[in-house]
Scaffold this motif. Sequence first.
Motif, mmCIF file in Angstrom:
data_model
loop_
_atom_site.group_PDB
_atom_site.id
_atom_site.type_symbol
_atom_site.label_atom_id
_atom_site.label_comp_id
_atom_site.label_asym_id
_atom_site.label_seq_id
_atom_site.Cartn_x
_atom_site.Cartn_y
_atom_site.Cartn_z
ATOM 1 N N ALA A 26 6.516 -5.841 1.665
ATOM 2 C CA ALA A 26 5.722 -4.120 0.619
ATOM 3 C C ALA A 26 4.658 -4.763 0.382
ATOM 4 O O ALA A 26 3.978 -3.516 -0.164
ATOM 5 N N LEU A 27 3.607 -4.864 0.710
ATOM 6 C CA LEU A 27 2.512 -5.086 -0.224
ATOM 7 C C LEU A 27 1.191 -4.000 1.270
ATOM 8 O O LEU A 27 1.002 -3.639 0.155
ATOM 9 N N TYR A 28 1.860 -3.996 1.653
ATOM 10 C CA TYR A 28 1.218 -3.263 3.054
ATOM 11 C C TYR A 28 1.579 -1.827 2.740
ATOM 12 O O TYR A 28 3.564 -1.696 3.026
ATOM 13 N N HIS A 29 0.449 -0.748 3.093
ATOM 14 C CA HIS A 29 0.821 0.493 2.918
ATOM 15 C C HIS A 29 1.157 0.754 4.432
ATOM 16 O O HIS A 29 1.351 0.631 5.289
ATOM 17 N N ASP A 30 2.414 1.720 4.137
ATOM 18 C CA ASP A 30 3.278 1.845 5.582
ATOM 19 C C ASP A 30 1.814 2.678 6.699
ATOM 20 O O ASP A 30 2.306 2.787 7.528
ATOM 21 N N TYR A 46 -4.542 -2.353 14.613
ATOM 22 C CA TYR A 46 -3.785 -2.618 14.375
ATOM 23 C C TYR A 46 -3.073 -1.361 13.464
ATOM 24 O O TYR A 46 -3.203 -1.054 12.073
ATOM 25 N N SER A 47 -1.550 -0.910 13.500
ATOM 26 C CA SER A 47 -0.887 0.227 11.830
ATOM 27 C C SER A 47 -0.068 -0.867 11.764
ATOM 28 O O SER A 47 -0.388 -2.513 12.119
ATOM 29 N N LYS A 48 0.227 -0.464 10.498
ATOM 30 C CA LYS A 48 1.233 -1.546 9.554
ATOM 31 C C LYS A 48 2.456 -2.102 10.632
ATOM 32 O O LYS A 48 2.253 -3.473 11.186
ATOM 33 N N ILE A 105 -5.427 -0.546 -2.554
ATOM 34 C CA ILE A 105 -5.147 1.459 -3.529
ATOM 35 C C ILE A 105 -3.381 1.138 -4.173
ATOM 36 O O ILE A 105 -2.837 0.919 -3.473
ATOM 37 N N ASP A 106 -4.202 1.278 -5.197
ATOM 38 C CA ASP A 106 -2.538 1.275 -6.268
ATOM 39 C C ASP A 106 -1.078 0.193 -5.885
ATOM 40 O O ASP A 106 -0.216 0.547 -5.306
ATOM 41 N N GLY A 107 -1.876 -0.956 -5.651
ATOM 42 C CA GLY A 107 -0.875 -1.458 -5.299
ATOM 43 C C GLY A 107 -1.052 -2.482 -4.404
ATOM 44 O O GLY A 107 -0.161 -3.289 -4.047
ATOM 45 N N LYS A 108 -1.337 -1.462 -3.290
ATOM 46 C CA LYS A 108 -1.104 -1.440 -2.160
ATOM 47 C C LYS A 108 -1.920 -2.072 -0.683
ATOM 48 O O LYS A 108 -3.286 -1.171 -1.214
ATOM 49 N N VAL A 109 -1.841 -2.417 0.051
ATOM 50 C CA VAL A 109 -2.963 -2.282 0.769
ATOM 51 C C VAL A 109 -3.322 -2.057 1.825
ATOM 52 O O VAL A 109 -2.408 -1.299 2.736
#
Length: 131
Positions: A26-30, A46-48, A105-109
Amino acid sequence: MTQKNAEALRAAFAAADTGDAGPLVALYHDDMTWAGFTLTGTQRLYSKSEFLEAFGVLAKLDESKNEVTDVQIVSDEIVVANVRVYRRLGDKELDITMVMTHRFIDGKVTHGTDIVPSSFERFWATTGLTV
């Protein structure tokens, strides 16, 4: 906000080490992009989904741990983490510190990088495991 991000990073890694990968995922942005190492020691983007898929190789090991041992808040958006990485397959062991950078950014990596010592690829070469 950055202190909150650093705490979220520590907590997410700790949860993943107990078998709950949810907070880390959840921490990693899509749409995250990660510049990281392959098991052969080359670097790539790498993509997520590719980043998370690469972690699947850990299930093939006898033991695997990741512990955030230190974090440095660089700016409002950037957190650097020293991560103790332990891997074991039979009598083969890897025990290193990896450095990971995270842009929040806004709590996401949204972007990240890692760098590992050369013993990383030597370990994977001796195991014969691939992603």
